[in-house]
Write a protein that holds these residues in place. Sequence first.
Motif, mmCIF file in Angstrom:
data_model
loop_
_atom_site.group_PDB
_atom_site.id
_atom_site.type_symbol
_atom_site.label_atom_id
_atom_site.label_comp_id
_atom_site.label_asym_id
_atom_site.label_seq_id
_atom_site.Cartn_x
_atom_site.Cartn_y
_atom_site.Cartn_z
ATOM 1 N N SER A 135 0.877 -1.245 0.058
ATOM 2 C CA SER A 135 0.127 0.042 -0.217
ATOM 3 C C SER A 135 0.806 1.322 0.026
ATOM 4 C CB SER A 135 -0.887 0.161 1.053
ATOM 5 O OG SER A 135 -0.034 0.062 2.507
ATOM 6 N N GLY A 136 2.083 1.200 0.533
ATOM 7 C CA GLY A 136 2.825 2.481 0.525
ATOM 8 C C GLY A 136 2.676 3.339 1.698
ATOM 9 N N ASN A 137 1.666 2.776 2.664
ATOM 10 C CA ASN A 137 1.335 3.298 3.876
ATOM 11 C C ASN A 137 2.301 3.057 4.941
ATOM 12 O OD1 ASN A 137 -0.978 4.473 3.240
ATOM 13 N ND2 ASN A 137 -2.116 2.637 3.506
ATOM 14 N N ALA A 138 2.457 3.906 6.232
ATOM 15 C CA ALA A 138 3.375 3.783 7.128
ATOM 16 C C ALA A 138 3.063 2.414 7.921
ATOM 17 C CB ALA A 138 3.119 4.834 8.191
ATOM 18 N N VAL A 139 3.970 1.649 8.411
ATOM 19 C CA VAL A 139 4.010 0.557 9.099
ATOM 20 C C VAL A 139 3.566 1.052 10.456
ATOM 21 C CG1 VAL A 139 5.043 -1.510 10.343
ATOM 22 C CG2 VAL A 139 5.432 -0.980 7.817
ATOM 23 N N LEU A 140 2.357 0.611 11.020
ATOM 24 C CA LEU A 140 2.027 0.900 12.264
ATOM 25 C C LEU A 140 1.824 -0.261 13.405
ATOM 26 C CD1 LEU A 140 -0.985 3.417 11.165
ATOM 27 C CD2 LEU A 140 1.210 4.015 12.077
ATOM 28 N N ASN A 141 2.091 -1.487 12.964
ATOM 29 C CA ASN A 141 2.155 -2.565 13.634
ATOM 30 C C ASN A 141 3.270 -3.318 13.498
ATOM 31 O OD1 ASN A 141 -0.207 -2.961 15.679
ATOM 32 N ND2 ASN A 141 -1.418 -2.845 13.707
ATOM 33 N N GLY A 142 3.892 -3.973 14.440
ATOM 34 C CA GLY A 142 5.025 -4.780 14.201
ATOM 35 C C GLY A 142 6.384 -3.939 14.124
ATOM 36 N N ILE A 143 6.191 -3.003 14.781
ATOM 37 C CA ILE A 143 7.395 -1.969 14.765
ATOM 38 C C ILE A 143 8.600 -2.542 15.877
ATOM 39 C CG2 ILE A 143 8.061 0.415 15.533
ATOM 40 C CD1 ILE A 143 5.280 1.275 14.913
ATOM 41 N N PRO A 144 9.835 -2.611 15.228
ATOM 42 C CA PRO A 144 10.674 -3.192 16.056
ATOM 43 C C PRO A 144 11.068 -2.137 17.279
ATOM 44 C CG PRO A 144 11.439 -3.119 13.980
ATOM 45 C CD PRO A 144 10.208 -2.315 13.794
ATOM 46 N N VAL A 145 11.075 -2.510 18.686
ATOM 47 C CA VAL A 145 11.338 -1.672 19.648
ATOM 48 C C VAL A 145 11.894 -2.331 20.664
ATOM 49 C CG1 VAL A 145 9.026 -0.330 19.459
ATOM 50 C CG2 VAL A 145 9.109 -2.577 20.820
ATOM 51 N N ALA A 146 12.679 -1.433 21.649
ATOM 52 C CA ALA A 146 13.249 -2.016 22.747
ATOM 53 C C ALA A 146 12.383 -1.558 24.055
ATOM 54 C CB ALA A 146 14.574 -1.211 23.055
ATOM 55 N N LEU A 147 12.498 -2.072 25.284
ATOM 56 C CA LEU A 147 11.721 -2.113 26.270
ATOM 57 C C LEU A 147 12.863 -2.314 27.498
ATOM 58 C CD1 LEU A 147 9.007 -1.873 27.725
ATOM 59 C CD2 LEU A 147 8.895 -4.189 27.893
#
Length: 157
Positions: A135-147
């Motif tokens: 789609s070319g949309n921003a990725v809003l789920n599955g974002i790589p993060v640290a906690l």
Amino acid sequence: SELHKLHGFPAAHATAVKPAEFDLQLIGRRDPRSNNSWMHNSHRLVKGRDRCLVWVHPDDARSRQLQDGDMARVSSRVGSIRIPVAISDALQAGVISIPHGWGHAGEGSRLAVAQQHPGVNTNLLTDHELLDSLSGNAVLNGIPVALVKDAGGYPAG
């Protein structure tokens, strides 16, 4: 990385987007009393327990020495937020969940009730370089993060 191939990201993004310290994936969620951010401006809907919490699997919480109610810092390649922790086995290990639609402490917010229950803005973690290949949309789920555990006060952002 295999994650990026699976989602159609170019190989060049794999090392730039998911360094080793970003070992968790962030997904969003909705709460029945806050399906839309405007609902946060109704006292009747925001009263009671805090709903803007990061859900963390017990294994991930244990390895980070987190307990229910602790403050945590969630960081992505592009941003960082502070948020209270709720430990939940409703998630798979390696995944954390934060509700979207919060973050009412920002400059220009004119929602008086919502400002009293600001929560955090997960958009601060979204990476402008991560795009959905179809789609070319921003990725809003599955974002790589640290906690990590954070000893500071209530979150800003």
